[in-house]
Design an enzyme around this catalytic site. Structure first.
Site, PDB file in Angstrom:
ATOM      1  N   HIS A 199      -5.898  10.479   7.686  1.00  0.00           N
ATOM      2  CA  HIS A 199      -6.524   9.375   8.416  1.00  0.00           C
ATOM      3  C   HIS A 199      -7.365   9.858   9.589  1.00  0.00           C
ATOM      4  CE1 HIS A 199      -4.467   6.873   5.697  1.00  0.00           C
ATOM      5  NE2 HIS A 199      -3.314   6.772   6.318  1.00  0.00           N
TER       6      HIS A 199
ATOM      7  N   LYS B 134       0.873  -1.175   0.000  1.00  0.00           N
ATOM      8  CA  LYS B 134       0.000   0.000   0.000  1.00  0.00           C
ATOM      9  C   LYS B 134       0.912   1.227   0.000  1.00  0.00           C
ATOM     10  CE  LYS B 134      -3.910   2.387   1.053  1.00  0.00           C
ATOM     11  NZ  LYS B 134      -4.569   2.146   2.350  1.00  0.00           N
ATOM     12  N   ILE B 135       0.784   2.056  -1.032  1.00  0.00           N
ATOM     13  CA  ILE B 135       1.570   3.282  -1.124  1.00  0.00           C
ATOM     14  C   ILE B 135       0.628   4.450  -1.431  1.00  0.00           C
ATOM     15  CG2 ILE B 135       3.572   1.979  -1.966  1.00  0.00           C
ATOM     16  CD1 ILE B 135       3.065   3.378  -4.733  1.00  0.00           C
ATOM     17  N   SER B 136       1.179   5.638  -1.478  1.00  0.00           N
ATOM     18  CA  SER B 136       0.408   6.811  -1.868  1.00  0.00           C
ATOM     19  C   SER B 136       0.240   6.840  -3.389  1.00  0.00           C
ATOM     20  CB  SER B 136       1.122   8.097  -1.439  1.00  0.00           C
ATOM     21  OG  SER B 136       1.265   8.168  -0.055  1.00  0.00           O
TER      22      SER B 136
ATOM     23  N   THR C 102       0.114  11.536  -1.218  1.00  0.00           N
ATOM     24  CA  THR C 102      -0.931  12.290  -1.903  1.00  0.00           C
ATOM     25  C   THR C 102      -1.260  13.552  -1.126  1.00  0.00           C
ATOM     26  OG1 THR C 102      -1.855  10.222  -2.752  1.00  0.00           O
ATOM     27  CG2 THR C 102      -3.264  12.170  -2.852  1.00  0.00           C
ATOM     28  N   ALA C 103      -1.244  13.451   0.192  1.00  0.00           N
ATOM     29  CA  ALA C 103      -1.528  14.620   1.020  1.00  0.00           C
ATOM     30  C   ALA C 103      -0.567  15.753   0.690  1.00  0.00           C
ATOM     31  CB  ALA C 103      -1.428  14.245   2.498  1.00  0.00           C
TER      32      ALA C 103
END
Length: 277
Positions: free
Chosen positions: A152, A53-55, A108-109
């Protein structure tokens, strides 16, 4: 099969069934629980497990070696990153030349923050500091940094630190593009069968939706001292139809984000067609 994802409630909820051997014909998983900043760098360096799981923002660095799995990730509406400060002011210029903490340089943030700041912060921000997302709010509260970019469950808990929201980058993105927010992607090394992985991941999502109470102990074991109510809110927000299948809007959102980032010179040039290959 080796896999890495975060200990956050949405990831543990999604992969509960697969981790516990409840998905027919799916290989057993050897799980590494890792912060998104670690998996982003592992993927870019060609290290780490075969599935991660990555951005979404990290995809331009990895798509030659990893395929995007169209299931198991995090996209949505009303679930974007927040910029928090100790001030009640809503004036973005307060960030000019200031020190801002972010959860990952390839998150992404942070990519959304850079796109937003280019339009709203005169002269740009000052120093960017990368720190684990669970350390950001205490650092803002204690005055060690001027602002923090949070993700989150921080959406539900920042009031506990006496902080104020300067802007909701998800709202900004949705108003600007009318598209959902691409946050976390599941990737598989191109030596793997991404189609099979998508099938098993989708079965795991469906199982969790059908047996939510069964996932609770596993989710809470890894929930970093969150209350059950906050963990449930987290799951309800981040595990949605896009988790089961990206679909046209999901791919459209990813293409818009990364295409815009390429035009602004914020990510390396890459072939957008690789998103579906």
């Amino acid at each position: 099969m080796n896999i890495a994802f975060s200990p956050c409630p949405n990831d543990t909820f999604v992969f509960y069934a697969w981790v516990h051997g409840l998905i027919k014909d799916a290989p057993a998983l050897d799980v590494t629980y890792a912060d998104i900043d670690k998996t982003n760098n592992w993927a870019a360096e060609g290290q780490g497990p075969e599935v991660m799981k990555i951005s979404y923002a990290a995809l331009p660095w990895v798509l030659k070696d990893y395929a995007l799995v169209p299931c198991g990730g995090a996209l949505g509406r009303g679930c974007g990153p927040l910029v928090l400060t100790n001030s009640s002011s809503k004036d973005p210029s307060q960030l000019s030349g200031r020190k801002v903490a972010v959860p990952s340089e390839r998150s992404t943030a942070y990519l959304l923050f850079r796109l937003w700041a280019a339009e709203h912060v005169p002269g740009g921000v000052g120093e960017i500091i990368v720190m684990p997302f669970n350390e950001i709010m205490p650092a803002v509260r204690d005055g060690r940094i001027d602002a923090g970019l949070v993700i989150h469950e921080a959406r539900f808990t920042y009031h506990n630190y006496g902080l104020s929201m300067l802007t909701d980058l998800g709202n900004w993105w949705e108003e600007d593009t009318k598209l959902p927010i691409p946050l976390g992607a599941i990737i598989a090394h191109r030596s793997m069968d991404a189609g099979a992985i998508a099938k098993w991941a989708r079965a795991s999502v469906d199982y969790a939706w059908s047996h939510p109470e069964e996932t609770n102990d596993y989710v809470m074991k890894h929930a970093q001292e969150l209350s059950e109510d906050v963990a449930k809110s987290h799951i309800d927000l981040y595990v949605n139809d896009f988790t089961a299948e990206l679909g046209e809007d999901g791919y459209g959102a990813i293409t818009e984000l990364l295409g815009r980032a390429m035009r602004e010179g914020l990510v390396p040039e890459f072939d957008l067609e690789l998103l579906k290959k």
